[in-house]
Enzyme design. Structure first.
Site, short mmCIF file in Angstrom:
data_model
loop_
_atom_site.label_atom_id
_atom_site.label_comp_id
_atom_site.label_asym_id
_atom_site.label_seq_id
_atom_site.Cartn_x
_atom_site.Cartn_y
_atom_site.Cartn_z
N ASP A 1 9.67 8.29 -4.10
CA ASP A 1 8.65 8.21 -3.04
C ASP A 1 8.96 7.08 -2.08
O ASP A 1 8.60 5.94 -2.34
CB ASP A 1 7.29 8.02 -3.71
CG ASP A 1 6.13 8.18 -2.75
OD1 ASP A 1 6.36 8.50 -1.58
OD2 ASP A 1 4.99 7.94 -3.18
N GLU B 1 3.04 4.06 5.24
CA GLU B 1 2.43 5.30 4.73
C GLU B 1 1.58 5.02 3.51
O GLU B 1 0.52 5.63 3.32
CB GLU B 1 3.52 6.33 4.39
CG GLU B 1 2.99 7.74 4.16
CD GLU B 1 2.47 8.02 2.76
OE1 GLU B 1 1.68 8.96 2.60
OE2 GLU B 1 2.84 7.30 1.82
N GLU B 2 2.04 4.09 2.67
CA GLU B 2 1.33 3.82 1.41
C GLU B 2 0.09 2.95 1.61
O GLU B 2 -0.68 2.75 0.68
CB GLU B 2 2.28 3.13 0.41
CG GLU B 2 3.52 3.94 0.05
CD GLU B 2 3.21 5.14 -0.85
OE1 GLU B 2 2.03 5.40 -1.14
OE2 GLU B 2 4.17 5.83 -1.24
#
Ligand SMILES: *[C@@H]1O[C@H](CO)[C@@H](O)[C@H](O)[C@H]1NC(C)=O
Ligand SMILES: *[C@@H]1O[C@H](CO)[C@@H](O)[C@H](O)[C@H]1NC(C)=O
Length: 397
Positions: free
Chosen positions: A128, A159-160
């Site tokens: 990921d 994004e996280e």
């Protein structure tokens, strides 16, 4: 299984390796040796470079020089100091297809390893989403020149941690509009037809401290919180659901309250995330407020309080395009950057590796799955570009 449409792709494109989905237990190589080595090198460099939240600069700059070596034009977008999105393209900046993933990872950093015996590659970000990033780049490079020039690559930060990178890209004034966007996240090599929406919120309750021997002199924020959570546990059984996504779920991920066992609690906090299977964040907010209104009123009567704060505006379930020959399909319960990119494009979601290991201590995937992803991204790009071509023809007639 090789659908007939794919034989067609193979026939019309000058390619050096097969594009069908090979059985993963088979040991015949999926990629030519040089391509496989390049894939492994790129993936290793990405995973070895720390890019936990706020530390995405180094990986961004490294990837920029890598892509420039491969003759891409690369634009950096500064999302925040030392945090860059990368947009890479060939001859032209306006392309019909965008292939995108993210270069940030969750903490903590875990070192890279490759166990040749077990064929397993691990480390933070190995799945990921650096597996997607590496496979996407190698896939695009393997396309013929015309198709290559129809594609832009976008690698975002953040994004996280809420998607600030993709939102910044979406808001760029001179951003190209795309017809197809392919997002890369761990999907176990399947095409995702949609993912659940999300709404996160924090409940804070307040009371009045007192000696535990004389609780009637105080107001317990913990008692108020327990009542509130009880209401939500019951509400949880009756949240909206759908055939496609199943039940809306509600996770009480963090609860804290009070100071000590012998003190009436003055303050309590609970952080909760719901994964939305149907309806909108607005509908859900209404249900939550309604479920808690009696507890809130009673708390205020006693001189305490209850407040709800939403972590962001949230989003409803996000549908993706699917139905591409030769891909297995599924839906997932995690969120992606996809809703943060505005525009009237078709969107696809695919990537190597499993979400079940993605944020854990044992993040890893098989080398073979990484290689398969190169073939799958190729197939996906070719299939979607053919749809694009067909639409254009119809439009011109
Ligand atoms: C590599 O994988 C093999 C087979 O699963 C295992 O026996 C071995 O201990 C692994 N090596 C390392 C260094 O972890
Ligand atoms: C959804 O919730 C209902 C009621 O709580 C339960 O019976 C059912 O198994 C759940 N469905 C799924 C797919 O989890």
């Amino acid at each position: 299984m090789l659908p007939s449409a794919l034989w067609f792709c193979i026939a019309i494109l000058p390619i050096s390796f097969a594009t069908q989905q090979a059985p993963l237990h088979d040991s015949t190589p999926l990629l030519p040796k040089a391509t496989s080595n390049e894939l492994l090198y790129l993936h290793r460099k990405l995973v070895e470079t720390v890019s936990t939240p706020e530390k995405e600069k180094k990986v961004g700059l490294w990837l920029k020089s890598y892509l420039e070596d491969k003759k891409f034009t690369v634009e950096l977008q500064e999302v925040a100091p030392k945090r860059y999105n990368l947009l890479a393209y060939g001859k032209k900046r306006e392309t019909p297809i965008l292939v995108s993933s993210h270069i940030d990872t969750v903490p903590p950093f875990l070192p890279y390893y490759y166990n040749e015996t077990s064929d397993v590659i691990g480390g933070r970000g190995s799945v990921d989403a650096k597996a997607s990033v590496a496979a996407q780049i190698i896939a695009v490079q393997s396309l013929n020149q015309k198709l290559h020039d129809d594609i832009s690559l976008l690698f975002v930060v953040g994004e996280e941690t809420g998607g600030d990178g993709m939102r910044a890209f979406s808001a760029l004034e001179d951003r190209p509009q795309y017809e197809v966007v392919i997002f890369g996240e761990p999907t176990e090599g399947k095409l995702v037809c949609g993912h659940k929406g999300i709404l996160g919120f924090t409940i804070t309750t307040s009371g009045k401290a007192a000696h535990s021997g004389y609780p009637w002199l105080g107001v317990s924020a913990n008692d108020i919180m327990i009542e509130a959570l009880g209401k939500l546990v019951r509400l949880r059984e009756h949240l909206p659901w759908s055939e496609k996504y199943g039940n809306t779920t509600m996770n009480f991920g963090y609860i804290s309250g009070g100071a000590a066992a012998n003190v009436v609690a003055e303050k309590a906090t609970a952080k909760i995330v719901t994964r939305i299977a149907a309806g909108t964040p607005k509908v859900l907010k209404g249900l939550i407020i309604d479920a808690l209104k009696d507890v809130k009123a009673a708390a205020e009567d006693m001189g305490g309080g209850l407040d709800i704060e939403y972590m962001s505006e949230g989003f409803p379930p996000v549908d993706f395009d699917c139905g591409v020959n030769g891909f297995q399909e599924m839906t997932v319960n995690y969120g992606t950057d996809a809703p943060n990119l505005e525009g009237d494009h078709r969107r696809y979601l695919y990537g190597p590796g499993s979400i079940f290991v993605a944020h854990g201590d044992h993040e890893a995937l098989k080398r073979r799955h990484l290689e398969q992803a190169v073939l799958d991204y190729r197939r996906l790009i070719i299939a979607t570009s053919m749809m694009h071509g067909q639409e254009k023809e119809r439009f011109e007639m």
